[in-house]
Write a protein that holds these residues in place. Structure first.
Motif, PDB file in Angstrom:
ATOM      1  N   VAL A 200       0.827  -1.215   0.000  1.00  0.00           N
ATOM      2  CA  VAL A 200       0.000   0.000   0.000  1.00  0.00           C
ATOM      3  C   VAL A 200       0.856   1.258   0.000  1.00  0.00           C
ATOM      4  O   VAL A 200       0.582   2.214  -0.742  1.00  0.00           O
ATOM      5  CB  VAL A 200      -0.953  -0.011   1.212  1.00  0.00           C
ATOM      6  N   GLU A 201       1.910   1.277   0.816  1.00  0.00           N
ATOM      7  CA  GLU A 201       2.761   2.469   0.900  1.00  0.00           C
ATOM      8  C   GLU A 201       3.455   2.742  -0.436  1.00  0.00           C
ATOM      9  O   GLU A 201       3.525   3.900  -0.878  1.00  0.00           O
ATOM     10  CB  GLU A 201       3.816   2.295   2.001  1.00  0.00           C
ATOM     11  N   ALA A 202       3.965   1.691  -1.064  1.00  0.00           N
ATOM     12  CA  ALA A 202       4.650   1.867  -2.348  1.00  0.00           C
ATOM     13  C   ALA A 202       3.684   2.342  -3.428  1.00  0.00           C
ATOM     14  O   ALA A 202       4.044   3.160  -4.281  1.00  0.00           O
ATOM     15  CB  ALA A 202       5.305   0.548  -2.773  1.00  0.00           C
ATOM     16  N   VAL A 203       2.443   1.842  -3.395  1.00  0.00           N
ATOM     17  CA  VAL A 203       1.441   2.277  -4.375  1.00  0.00           C
ATOM     18  C   VAL A 203       1.095   3.744  -4.169  1.00  0.00           C
ATOM     19  O   VAL A 203       1.004   4.514  -5.134  1.00  0.00           O
ATOM     20  CB  VAL A 203       0.168   1.402  -4.276  1.00  0.00           C
ATOM     21  N   ASP A 204       0.900   4.142  -2.904  1.00  0.00           N
ATOM     22  CA  ASP A 204       0.609   5.555  -2.609  1.00  0.00           C
ATOM     23  C   ASP A 204       1.717   6.455  -3.142  1.00  0.00           C
ATOM     24  O   ASP A 204       1.455   7.501  -3.754  1.00  0.00           O
ATOM     25  CB  ASP A 204       0.446   5.767  -1.102  1.00  0.00           C
ATOM     26  N   GLU A 205       2.962   6.039  -2.920  1.00  0.00           N
ATOM     27  CA  GLU A 205       4.107   6.831  -3.378  1.00  0.00           C
ATOM     28  C   GLU A 205       4.165   6.879  -4.907  1.00  0.00           C
ATOM     29  O   GLU A 205       4.415   7.934  -5.492  1.00  0.00           O
ATOM     30  CB  GLU A 205       5.395   6.229  -2.822  1.00  0.00           C
ATOM     31  N   ARG A 206       3.915   5.733  -5.555  1.00  0.00           N
ATOM     32  CA  ARG A 206       3.964   5.697  -7.020  1.00  0.00           C
ATOM     33  C   ARG A 206       2.867   6.562  -7.631  1.00  0.00           C
ATOM     34  O   ARG A 206       3.119   7.305  -8.597  1.00  0.00           O
ATOM     35  CB  ARG A 206       3.831   4.252  -7.510  1.00  0.00           C
ATOM     36  N   ALA A 208       1.371   9.130  -6.247  1.00  0.00           N
ATOM     37  CA  ALA A 208       1.707  10.533  -5.991  1.00  0.00           C
ATOM     38  C   ALA A 208       2.779  11.015  -6.966  1.00  0.00           C
ATOM     39  O   ALA A 208       2.701  12.130  -7.506  1.00  0.00           O
ATOM     40  CB  ALA A 208       2.180  10.703  -4.548  1.00  0.00           C
ATOM     41  N   GLN A 209       3.772  10.156  -7.217  1.00  0.00           N
ATOM     42  CA  GLN A 209       4.845  10.499  -8.160  1.00  0.00           C
ATOM     43  C   GLN A 209       4.296  10.667  -9.576  1.00  0.00           C
ATOM     44  O   GLN A 209       4.662  11.607 -10.295  1.00  0.00           O
ATOM     45  CB  GLN A 209       5.917   9.411  -8.130  1.00  0.00           C
ATOM     46  N   SER A 213       4.267  14.026 -11.892  1.00  0.00           N
ATOM     47  CA  SER A 213       4.833  14.040 -13.248  1.00  0.00           C
ATOM     48  C   SER A 213       3.818  14.578 -14.248  1.00  0.00           C
ATOM     49  O   SER A 213       4.158  15.367 -15.136  1.00  0.00           O
ATOM     50  CB  SER A 213       5.277  12.630 -13.650  1.00  0.00           C
ATOM     51  N   ASN A 214       2.568  14.145 -14.115  1.00  0.00           N
ATOM     52  CA  ASN A 214       1.519  14.622 -15.026  1.00  0.00           C
ATOM     53  C   ASN A 214       1.261  16.115 -14.843  1.00  0.00           C
ATOM     54  O   ASN A 214       1.025  16.846 -15.813  1.00  0.00           O
ATOM     55  CB  ASN A 214       0.230  13.831 -14.794  1.00  0.00           C
ATOM     56  N   GLU A 215       1.298  16.578 -13.590  1.00  0.00           N
ATOM     57  CA  GLU A 215       1.114  18.007 -13.329  1.00  0.00           C
ATOM     58  C   GLU A 215       2.275  18.817 -13.919  1.00  0.00           C
ATOM     59  O   GLU A 215       2.073  19.899 -14.486  1.00  0.00           O
ATOM     60  CB  GLU A 215       1.021  18.252 -11.816  1.00  0.00           C
ATOM     61  N   ASN A 216       3.490  18.286 -13.777  1.00  0.00           N
ATOM     62  CA  ASN A 216       4.657  18.972 -14.343  1.00  0.00           C
ATOM     63  C   ASN A 216       4.552  19.055 -15.865  1.00  0.00           C
ATOM     64  O   ASN A 216       4.885  20.084 -16.465  1.00  0.00           O
ATOM     65  CB  ASN A 216       5.943  18.241 -13.954  1.00  0.00           C
ATOM     66  N   TRP A 217       4.119  17.961 -16.485  1.00  0.00           N
ATOM     67  CA  TRP A 217       3.984  17.964 -17.944  1.00  0.00           C
ATOM     68  C   TRP A 217       2.894  18.933 -18.386  1.00  0.00           C
ATOM     69  O   TRP A 217       3.051  19.632 -19.396  1.00  0.00           O
ATOM     70  CB  TRP A 217       3.703  16.564 -18.462  1.00  0.00           C
ATOM     71  N   ALA A 218       1.801  19.005 -17.630  1.00  0.00           N
ATOM     72  CA  ALA A 218       0.731  19.960 -17.950  1.00  0.00           C
ATOM     73  C   ALA A 218       1.257  21.393 -17.878  1.00  0.00           C
ATOM     74  O   ALA A 218       0.907  22.243 -18.701  1.00  0.00           O
ATOM     75  CB  ALA A 218      -0.443  19.777 -16.988  1.00  0.00           C
ATOM     76  N   ARG A 219       2.101  21.652 -16.909  1.00  0.00           N
ATOM     77  CA  ARG A 219       2.716  22.989 -16.771  1.00  0.00           C
ATOM     78  C   ARG A 219       3.641  23.291 -17.941  1.00  0.00           C
ATOM     79  O   ARG A 219       3.617  24.396 -18.496  1.00  0.00           O
ATOM     80  CB  ARG A 219       3.486  23.042 -15.450  1.00  0.00           C
ATOM     81  N   ILE A 244      11.529  21.105 -13.303  1.00  0.00           N
ATOM     82  CA  ILE A 244      10.664  21.728 -12.289  1.00  0.00           C
ATOM     83  C   ILE A 244      11.026  21.280 -10.878  1.00  0.00           C
ATOM     84  O   ILE A 244      11.211  22.105  -9.978  1.00  0.00           O
ATOM     85  CB  ILE A 244       9.187  21.416 -12.596  1.00  0.00           C
ATOM     86  N   ASN A 245      11.146  19.966 -10.664  1.00  0.00           N
ATOM     87  CA  ASN A 245      11.395  19.467  -9.304  1.00  0.00           C
ATOM     88  C   ASN A 245      12.864  19.542  -8.903  1.00  0.00           C
ATOM     89  O   ASN A 245      13.183  19.924  -7.776  1.00  0.00           O
ATOM     90  CB  ASN A 245      10.912  18.021  -9.178  1.00  0.00           C
ATOM     91  N   GLU A 246      13.762  19.143  -9.821  1.00  0.00           N
ATOM     92  CA  GLU A 246      15.180  19.078  -9.475  1.00  0.00           C
ATOM     93  C   GLU A 246      15.875  20.425  -9.626  1.00  0.00           C
ATOM     94  O   GLU A 246      16.607  20.861  -8.730  1.00  0.00           O
ATOM     95  CB  GLU A 246      15.869  18.018 -10.344  1.00  0.00           C
ATOM     96  N   TRP A 247      15.630  21.107 -10.759  1.00  0.00           N
ATOM     97  CA  TRP A 247      16.334  22.363 -11.013  1.00  0.00           C
ATOM     98  C   TRP A 247      15.535  23.599 -10.595  1.00  0.00           C
ATOM     99  O   TRP A 247      16.081  24.693 -10.553  1.00  0.00           O
ATOM    100  CB  TRP A 247      16.698  22.454 -12.499  1.00  0.00           C
ATOM    101  N   SER A 248      14.248  23.423 -10.329  1.00  0.00           N
ATOM    102  CA  SER A 248      13.384  24.492  -9.779  1.00  0.00           C
ATOM    103  C   SER A 248      13.335  25.750 -10.647  1.00  0.00           C
ATOM    104  O   SER A 248      13.423  26.876 -10.140  1.00  0.00           O
ATOM    105  CB  SER A 248      13.856  24.865  -8.360  1.00  0.00           C
TER     106      SER A 248
END
Length: 318
Positions: A200-206, A208-209, A213-219, A244-248
């Motif tokens: 369950v924890e790994a699925v929640d993390e995946r 969310a990730q 990623s989809n939100e970043n691509w939409a941006r 977006i996430n790494e280089w901000s």
């Protein structure tokens, strides 16, 4: 005196690739073998998946899966809209007296195999938890599972080893993104199993990730004006996450990188934009005024270098 062999029923013999017996007989289910034999026997005729299913008492989705099974194992291949023998099946083996190099190891296809209807039914009858899982999946989908869909869930549970709660989360996630077809559920489920996303924890993390990623691509699409970009590739999602996430980088800087790309090359290139942003990131440039300062400094150094060069030329003349 004439000689004749009366073959009887053997008069309509058809060929079966030896690899079917040598390599795949242990893992092929009843349905896969039935479909392959039917296709080989009727190689000169054309049938739809539904027609084959009706003749073999299989659901058309199961027929598609069976055909894909033999394509994945390189017994069949798709050629100009039809099925054909795979090149690996029809190439003759040529023996040579010359010393040959050691034979390379064959690549083993590890894609899990969906059980046929009979095997799936046997597994279901022996596991009450699996029965409850199938009922919960049907409730989530608001429809009964086809035999093919049932085989997918059984495979994810029994072969891939995904816990029941993970499969329920998988189905509900696919419903939430508007892709609740069994092919998508199977593809994502097999990927999760391969990558160890099995609790369950790994699925929640995946999830969310994936949402990030989809939100970043939409941006990125909005900033670049890519209204008809379609579904992103894995590389495009990787770029979006990095920028977006790494280089901000801000939207303004992302747009400037896009304009630099188009102005210099005349075409859109994610690789080119990545190089521009990487140079800015490594140089500590995160604001438009930083770009202006850098450009001003480079112009000044270029002018100074040119002035020095002109002075050297003048000394030579004197």
């Amino acid at each position: 005196m004439s000689v004749r062999i009366k073959l009887g029923s053997w008069g309509s013999i058809f060929a079966v690739p030896s690899s079917v017996v040598d390599m795949h007989l242990k893992i092929a289910g009843q349905s896969q073998l039935k479909v392959l034999l039917f296709l080989l026997r009727n190689s000169e005729k054309s049938y739809t998946y539904k027609e084959i299913g009706d003749l073999l008492t299989l659901h058309e989705d199961d027929v598609k899966d069976c055909v894909q099974f033999w394509i994945d194992r390189e017994v069949l291949c798709e050629f100009e809209g039809d099925l054909a023998p795979s090149d690996k099946e029809i190439k003759p083996s040529v023996k040579s007296e010359k010393k040959t190099e050691p034979e390379k190891k064959k690549t083993v296809i590890t894609r899990p195999v969906k059980p046929d209807f009979i095997t799936a039914a046997q597994i279901i009858n022996s596991d009450s938890r699996l029965k409850a899982l199938l009922a919960e999946v049907e409730a989530s989908l608001s429809k009964p599972l086809s035999s093919g869909g049932t085989s997918v869930i059984v495979m994810l549970y029994d072969t891939c080893g995904l816990p029941a709660e993970v499969i329920v989360m998988l189905v509900n996630y696919c419903i939430s993104i508007g892709k609740s077809d069994m092919r998508t559920i199977e593809r994502i489920g097999v990927k999760w199993a391969d990558e160890g996303v099995n609790n369950v924890e790994a699925v929640d993390e995946r999830i969310a990730q994936t949402n990030r990623s989809n939100e970043n691509w939409a941006r990125i699409k909005y900033v670049f004006g890519l209204s008809n970009a379609g579904s992103p590739t894995a590389k495009q999602l990787e770029f979006a996450d990095r920028w977006i996430n790494e280089w901000s980088f801000s939207d303004e800087m992302l747009r400037k990188a896009y304009e630099t790309n188009v102005d210099n090359t005349g075409k859109f290139s994610m690789n080119y934009i990545n190089k521009v942003l990487k140079n800015w990131y490594e140089a500590g440039i995160f604001k438009p005024e930083d770009i202006e300062k850098k450009d001003k400094k480079e112009r000044k150094e270029k002018k100074k270098k040119k002035s020095s060069y002109d002075l050297d030329e003048l000394m030579k003349i004197e």
